[in-house]
Scaffold this motif. Sequence first.
Motif, mmCIF file in Angstrom:
data_model
loop_
_atom_site.group_PDB
_atom_site.id
_atom_site.type_symbol
_atom_site.label_atom_id
_atom_site.label_comp_id
_atom_site.label_asym_id
_atom_site.label_seq_id
_atom_site.Cartn_x
_atom_site.Cartn_y
_atom_site.Cartn_z
ATOM 1 N N ASN A 128 -3.554 7.107 4.902
ATOM 2 C CA ASN A 128 -4.729 7.312 4.037
ATOM 3 C C ASN A 128 -5.524 6.008 3.941
ATOM 4 O O ASN A 128 -5.209 5.161 3.103
ATOM 5 C CB ASN A 128 -4.294 7.751 2.632
ATOM 6 C CG ASN A 128 -3.575 9.071 2.624
ATOM 7 O OD1 ASN A 128 -4.166 10.091 2.882
ATOM 8 N ND2 ASN A 128 -2.285 9.043 2.307
ATOM 9 N N PRO A 129 -6.537 5.788 4.778
ATOM 10 C CA PRO A 129 -7.027 6.664 5.834
ATOM 11 C C PRO A 129 -6.158 6.530 7.087
ATOM 12 O O PRO A 129 -5.494 5.506 7.260
ATOM 13 C CB PRO A 129 -8.439 6.126 6.084
ATOM 14 C CG PRO A 129 -8.316 4.664 5.777
ATOM 15 C CD PRO A 129 -7.332 4.558 4.648
ATOM 16 N N GLU A 151 -7.487 2.115 -2.899
ATOM 17 C CA GLU A 151 -6.852 2.407 -1.612
ATOM 18 C C GLU A 151 -7.306 1.446 -0.526
ATOM 19 O O GLU A 151 -8.506 1.212 -0.342
ATOM 20 C CB GLU A 151 -7.222 3.836 -1.194
ATOM 21 C CG GLU A 151 -6.716 4.251 0.178
ATOM 22 C CD GLU A 151 -5.254 4.636 0.141
ATOM 23 O OE1 GLU A 151 -4.466 3.957 0.818
ATOM 24 O OE2 GLU A 151 -4.926 5.596 -0.548
ATOM 25 N N THR A 152 -6.353 0.842 0.174
ATOM 26 C CA THR A 152 -6.688 -0.034 1.301
ATOM 27 C C THR A 152 -6.135 0.551 2.591
ATOM 28 O O THR A 152 -5.300 1.453 2.579
ATOM 29 C CB THR A 152 -6.123 -1.449 1.113
ATOM 30 O OG1 THR A 152 -4.692 -1.368 0.993
ATOM 31 C CG2 THR A 152 -6.707 -2.117 -0.113
ATOM 32 N N ASP A 153 -6.604 -0.001 3.688
ATOM 33 C CA ASP A 153 -6.190 0.426 5.023
ATOM 34 C C ASP A 153 -5.348 -0.688 5.626
ATOM 35 O O ASP A 153 -5.873 -1.718 6.039
ATOM 36 C CB ASP A 153 -7.441 0.704 5.862
ATOM 37 C CG ASP A 153 -7.109 1.111 7.291
ATOM 38 O OD1 ASP A 153 -5.913 1.242 7.617
ATOM 39 O OD2 ASP A 153 -8.055 1.280 8.089
ATOM 40 N N ASN A 156 -4.931 5.368 10.304
ATOM 41 C CA ASN A 156 -5.268 4.211 11.125
ATOM 42 C C ASN A 156 -3.988 3.452 11.436
ATOM 43 O O ASN A 156 -2.943 3.695 10.833
ATOM 44 C CB ASN A 156 -6.265 3.294 10.393
ATOM 45 C CG ASN A 156 -6.944 2.303 11.326
ATOM 46 O OD1 ASN A 156 -6.862 2.415 12.545
ATOM 47 N ND2 ASN A 156 -7.629 1.326 10.757
ATOM 48 N N ASP A 163 -0.980 3.685 8.858
ATOM 49 C CA ASP A 163 -1.473 4.059 7.539
ATOM 50 C C ASP A 163 -1.947 5.503 7.618
ATOM 51 O O ASP A 163 -2.657 5.875 8.546
ATOM 52 C CB ASP A 163 -2.633 3.130 7.137
ATOM 53 C CG ASP A 163 -3.011 3.250 5.668
ATOM 54 O OD1 ASP A 163 -3.176 4.384 5.195
ATOM 55 O OD2 ASP A 163 -3.161 2.209 5.013
ATOM 56 N N GLU A 172 -6.207 -2.099 9.040
ATOM 57 C CA GLU A 172 -7.402 -2.931 9.200
ATOM 58 C C GLU A 172 -6.970 -4.400 9.209
ATOM 59 O O GLU A 172 -6.422 -4.900 8.222
ATOM 60 C CB GLU A 172 -8.374 -2.659 8.046
ATOM 61 C CG GLU A 172 -9.465 -3.689 7.844
ATOM 62 C CD GLU A 172 -10.283 -3.919 9.092
ATOM 63 O OE1 GLU A 172 -10.449 -5.098 9.461
ATOM 64 O OE2 GLU A 172 -10.746 -2.918 9.703
ATOM 65 N N ASP A 223 0.869 -1.176 0.000
ATOM 66 C CA ASP A 223 0.000 0.000 0.000
ATOM 67 C C ASP A 223 0.904 1.224 0.000
ATOM 68 O O ASP A 223 1.502 1.560 1.023
ATOM 69 C CB ASP A 223 -0.891 -0.015 1.247
ATOM 70 C CG ASP A 223 -1.814 1.206 1.326
ATOM 71 O OD1 ASP A 223 -1.984 1.882 0.289
ATOM 72 O OD2 ASP A 223 -2.349 1.473 2.417
#
Length: 233
Positions: free
Chosen positions: A132-133, A87-89, A135, A130, A92, A57
């Motif tokens: 974006n977003p 886009e991934t987080d 977290n 991360d 998460e 990412d």
Amino acid sequence: NNDKVNPDQKLPKHEWTVLLYMAGDNNLSEECVYSLTEIKEALNDDDQKLKVVAQFDPSGLRAATKRFELHSSKTPLDKDVVWETRETDTGEPHNMLEFIRWGILTYPARYYMVVLVGHGTGTDDDFLRDENPPNSLSILEFQEVFEKLTVDGHTIDILGMDTCLMSMAEVCYEMFRKNVTYLVGSEGFAPNTGWPYREILSTLRTRIADGAAASPEWLATTIVDEYQKFYRP
């Protein structure tokens, strides 16, 4: 006869599958790209016993997350992409779990090493940050991922922490209660350049090609030795 081999039982194709989960949506993005290119320098497309895959990412708003099946430097990095999404987080836990499950299912091996690449702060709730977003993973969320892998019946032979401060006793205690055999990580702060992947994987590839035993204990020790040699000067 209990000694008969079941013809339907397939032996793993690879000796080792290495899975890198790269949380690069921050100031480590360029270093992650550098690591991917260094890995390609270590690989030989004729050797099928070692498979290296990565999920990366990168930094930047709405930058796509990609999965790579890494080959030698004869081919450009963008040709190694096997999956791409929006886009991934990386903070998460489900994203990490699904990547590891995918890697094990797609590239079955005798041994598995999972390497987590990103920022680490020990037992603080700011692991694999991360932007974006915004977290990050907590230790409890991290623990849940490996609990589910244990329920799946998967053993991670080496859990590599290419991060700062993640070999703390609390982290090791949680991981070794799961199906994790060895944990390799930095006791303190680690340079942004991270692990010397070219040296580590070149040594592993050569040993496998020579037909010598490449046990998890041997590889875990080799990672530490190559890291020390790389940074000592």
